[in-house]
Design an enzyme around this catalytic site. Structure first.
Site, PDB file in Angstrom:
ATOM      1  N   CYS A 115       3.490 -18.769  32.184  1.00 14.55           N
ATOM      2  CA  CYS A 115       3.137 -20.186  32.406  1.00 14.55           C
ATOM      3  C   CYS A 115       2.472 -20.407  33.761  1.00 14.55           C
ATOM      4  O   CYS A 115       1.873 -21.452  33.991  1.00 14.55           O
ATOM      5  CB  CYS A 115       4.369 -21.075  32.283  1.00 14.55           C
ATOM      6  SG  CYS A 115       5.183 -20.915  30.700  1.00 14.55           S
ATOM      7  N   HIS A 252       3.736 -27.841  35.858  1.00 16.31           N
ATOM      8  CA  HIS A 252       3.722 -27.218  34.535  1.00 16.31           C
ATOM      9  C   HIS A 252       4.471 -28.117  33.549  1.00 16.31           C
ATOM     10  O   HIS A 252       5.557 -28.612  33.840  1.00 16.31           O
ATOM     11  CB  HIS A 252       4.373 -25.843  34.609  1.00 16.31           C
ATOM     12  CG  HIS A 252       4.629 -25.219  33.280  1.00 16.31           C
ATOM     13  ND1 HIS A 252       3.645 -25.107  32.329  1.00 16.31           N
ATOM     14  CD2 HIS A 252       5.754 -24.683  32.748  1.00 16.31           C
ATOM     15  CE1 HIS A 252       4.155 -24.526  31.255  1.00 16.31           C
ATOM     16  NE2 HIS A 252       5.431 -24.256  31.482  1.00 16.31           N
ATOM     17  N   ASN A 282       4.899 -27.528  25.410  1.00 11.08           N
ATOM     18  CA  ASN A 282       4.696 -26.522  26.462  1.00 11.08           C
ATOM     19  C   ASN A 282       3.628 -25.535  25.985  1.00 11.08           C
ATOM     20  O   ASN A 282       3.856 -24.794  25.031  1.00 11.08           O
ATOM     21  CB  ASN A 282       6.026 -25.803  26.726  1.00 11.08           C
ATOM     22  CG  ASN A 282       5.910 -24.736  27.807  1.00 11.08           C
ATOM     23  OD1 ASN A 282       4.820 -24.385  28.235  1.00 11.08           O
ATOM     24  ND2 ASN A 282       7.054 -24.234  28.234  1.00 11.08           N
TER      25      ASN A 282
HETATM   26  N1  ACO Z   1      17.775 -29.416  17.591  1.00 13.65           N
HETATM   27  C1  ACO Z   1      19.074 -29.732  17.531  1.00 13.65           C
HETATM   28  N2  ACO Z   1      20.026 -29.030  18.179  1.00 13.65           N
HETATM   29  C2  ACO Z   1      19.630 -27.991  18.924  1.00 13.65           C
HETATM   30  C3  ACO Z   1      18.273 -27.616  19.037  1.00 13.65           C
HETATM   31  C4  ACO Z   1      17.340 -28.370  18.319  1.00 13.65           C
HETATM   32  N3  ACO Z   1      16.013 -28.091  18.380  1.00 13.65           N
HETATM   33  N4  ACO Z   1      18.199 -26.558  19.854  1.00 13.65           N
HETATM   34  C5  ACO Z   1      19.441 -26.276  20.256  1.00 13.65           C
HETATM   35  N5  ACO Z   1      20.316 -27.130  19.679  1.00 13.65           N
HETATM   36  C6  ACO Z   1      21.750 -27.199  19.835  1.00 13.65           C
HETATM   37  C7  ACO Z   1      22.319 -25.906  20.330  1.00 13.65           C
HETATM   38  O1  ACO Z   1      22.516 -25.019  19.227  1.00 13.65           O
HETATM   39  C8  ACO Z   1      23.630 -26.358  20.914  1.00 13.65           C
HETATM   40  O2  ACO Z   1      24.542 -26.560  19.876  1.00 13.65           O
HETATM   41  P1  ACO Z   1      26.074 -26.073  20.032  1.00 13.65           P
HETATM   42  O3  ACO Z   1      26.602 -26.833  21.215  1.00 13.65           O
HETATM   43  O4  ACO Z   1      26.663 -26.465  18.721  1.00 13.65           O
HETATM   44  O5  ACO Z   1      25.984 -24.605  20.265  1.00 13.65           O
HETATM   45  C9  ACO Z   1      23.284 -27.733  21.481  1.00 13.65           C
HETATM   46  O6  ACO Z   1      22.078 -28.153  20.849  1.00 13.65           O
HETATM   47  C10 ACO Z   1      23.106 -27.753  22.976  1.00 13.65           C
HETATM   48  O7  ACO Z   1      22.236 -26.731  23.301  1.00 13.65           O
HETATM   49  P2  ACO Z   1      21.930 -26.447  24.804  1.00 13.65           P
HETATM   50  O8  ACO Z   1      21.180 -25.164  24.869  1.00 13.65           O
HETATM   51  O9  ACO Z   1      23.151 -26.643  25.641  1.00 13.65           O
HETATM   52  O10 ACO Z   1      20.943 -27.631  25.138  1.00 13.65           O
HETATM   53  P3  ACO Z   1      20.312 -27.955  26.541  1.00 13.65           P
HETATM   54  O11 ACO Z   1      20.755 -29.289  26.969  1.00 13.65           O
HETATM   55  O12 ACO Z   1      20.448 -26.835  27.508  1.00 13.65           O
HETATM   56  O13 ACO Z   1      18.784 -28.069  26.154  1.00 13.65           O
HETATM   57  C11 ACO Z   1      16.730 -26.850  26.346  1.00 13.65           C
HETATM   58  C12 ACO Z   1      18.080 -26.944  25.655  1.00 13.65           C
HETATM   59  C13 ACO Z   1      15.911 -28.099  26.015  1.00 13.65           C
HETATM   60  C14 ACO Z   1      15.980 -25.628  25.867  1.00 13.65           C
HETATM   61  C15 ACO Z   1      16.996 -26.785  27.862  1.00 13.65           C
HETATM   62  O14 ACO Z   1      17.868 -25.729  28.181  1.00 13.65           O
HETATM   63  C16 ACO Z   1      15.759 -26.632  28.636  1.00 13.65           C
HETATM   64  O15 ACO Z   1      14.975 -27.554  28.753  1.00 13.65           O
HETATM   65  N6  ACO Z   1      15.535 -25.483  29.241  1.00 13.65           N
HETATM   66  C17 ACO Z   1      14.343 -25.213  29.965  1.00 13.65           C
HETATM   67  C18 ACO Z   1      13.638 -24.234  29.210  1.00 13.65           C
HETATM   68  C19 ACO Z   1      12.218 -24.556  28.931  1.00 13.65           C
HETATM   69  O16 ACO Z   1      11.677 -25.632  29.037  1.00 13.65           O
HETATM   70  N7  ACO Z   1      11.594 -23.493  28.549  1.00 13.65           N
HETATM   71  C20 ACO Z   1      10.250 -23.503  28.233  1.00 13.65           C
HETATM   72  C21 ACO Z   1       9.671 -22.214  28.558  1.00 13.65           C
HETATM   73  S1  ACO Z   1       9.908 -21.834  30.212  1.00 13.65           S
HETATM   74  C22 ACO Z   1       8.798 -22.563  31.079  1.00 13.65           C
HETATM   75  O17 ACO Z   1       7.787 -22.966  30.597  1.00 13.65           O
HETATM   76  C23 ACO Z   1       9.063 -22.653  32.533  1.00 13.65           C
END
Ligand code: ACO
Length: 325
Positions: A115, A252, A282
């Site tokens: 990225c 980003h 993204n």
């Molecule tokens: N829809 C519904 N539920 C979902 C989904 C979805 N698409 N994805 C995950 N869940 C569930 C999980 O299974 C979990 O369920 P559980 O508690 O029963 O196990 C629950 O939602 C919570 O999941 P978490 O991973 O705790 O959710 P979090 O609040 O951390 O959000 C996310 C996840 C959005 C990916 C977050 O961690 C994030 O924004 N991370 C940054 C990563 C990112 O943006 N990466 C992009 C690439 S990196 C970059 O470009 C820099």
């Protein structure tokens, strides 16, 4: 003191026509618009239906060359930031150069910094311009992330999109002050100890296949705010400008909560932060040039304004650039 600067004289972007909404995704995996919107800020993303990274890059580059009033044969260098090249080799930059009709002998290469790829590419081109090795450069960020997305994994498939953005840089003379136009400062970083926090499950020398994107979402989230802020702070300090001098923060576009966190940490008001993640998702290396071109084209970012770019991605890599448009 007189110096060479890289002035931004053209911009362009391309998004494939197919739009995939959160409601569309809810028919493919167990998710819903409310979960995706509140956790990521994403409402829709564009998905390529057969168009490759190089083909999308060519469209973005043609728009950027038109805005710059130049032909491809006028350009001395092409650098592409991507992690989704058309072929393992040659580089997609070489393919794009061929399609655009750039002069034989013009250097062309891809930069792999996930990225952060566009800001890495921009920094490379800026340094070559300032060393007087080239007088102009086409810098592109483009991705077909849909090809390395596991469409059955709700943890990742809701996050990514496809697209391309490009800029044309030209050498100009500056006074060495922050009033100059062009790129005023750049900074690159990486921390290879985080290699396994955001990665694809394959690669040429391991599985011989590209694999799918995996990540430790919480770890990436935590690191992203710090890295994006660090890169932005560095380039502002290096150029001797403060947050209040900056007209736009363009981070980003990964996740609205990361973007808001960076704005908050830097003390830059939300109305000065560019957001396109809602309709682009993204797009990795394409995210910054897509948002930059869209904002220049709409007139939101204006000539003379100071824009700070900050990127972060797999590696981990992170990078910043300060540009007076
Ligand atoms: N829809 C519904 N539920 C979902 C989904 C979805 N698409 N994805 C995950 N869940 C569930 C999980 O299974 C979990 O369920 P559980 O508690 O029963 O196990 C629950 O939602 C919570 O999941 P978490 O991973 O705790 O959710 P979090 O609040 O951390 O959000 C996310 C996840 C959005 C990916 C977050 O961690 C994030 O924004 N991370 C940054 C990563 C990112 O943006 N990466 C992009 C690439 S990196 C970059 O470009 C820099």
């Amino acid at each position: 003191m007189k110096c060479i600067r890289s002035e931004l004289i053209g911009w362009g972007h391309y998004l494939p026509p197919k739009v995939l909404t959160n409601d569309d995704l809810s028919k493919m995996v167990d998710t819903n618009d409310e979960w995706i919107s509140t956790r990521t800020g994403i409402k829709s993303r564009h998905i390529s239906e057969g168009e490759t990274t190089a083909q999308m890059s060519v469209k973005a580059a043609q728009m950027a060359l038109k805005r710059a009033g130049l032909e491809a044969s006028d350009i001395d260098l092409i650098v592409l930031g991507t992690l989704t090249s058309d072929n393992t080799t040659p580089s997609s930059a070489a393919k794009i150069a061929g399609i655009l009709g750039m002069r034989s002998g013009t250097p062309a290469f891809d930069v792999g910094a996930a990225c952060s790829g566009f800001v890495y590419a921009l920094t490379t081109a800026d340094n070559m311009i300032r060393l007087n090795q080239v007088k102009s450069a086409l810098v592109i960020g483009a991705e077909t992330l849909s090809k390395i997305t596991d469409w059955t994994d709700r943890n990742t498939c809701v996050l990514f999109g496809d697209g391309a953005g490009a800029v044309v840089l030209r050498a100009c003379e500056g006074n060495g002050t922050s009033d100059d136009r062009g790129i005023l400062s750049t900074k690159l970083y990486a921390d290879g100890s985080k290699y396994d926090r955001l990665y694809t499950s394959g690669g040429v020398s391991t599985t011989a296949h590209a694999g799918y994107i995996f990540m430790d979402g919480k770890e990436v989230f935590k690191s992203a705010v710090g890295c994006l802020s660090e890169a932005a702070e560095y380039v502002m300090n290096d150029a001797g400008v403060s947050e209040s001098d900056v007209d736009w923060l363009l981070p980003h576009q990964a996740n609205i909560r990361i973007i808001e966190g960076v704005g908050h940490k830097l003390g830059i008001a939300p109305e000065k932060v560019i957001v396109t993640v809602d309709h682009h998702g993204n797009t990795s290396a394409a995210s910054i040039p897509l948002a930059l071109s869209e904002s220049l084209e709409s007139g939101k970012i204006k000539k003379g304004q100071l824009v700070v770019l900050s990127a972060m991605g797999a590696g981990f890599t992170w990078a910043g650039a300060l540009i007076r448009i």
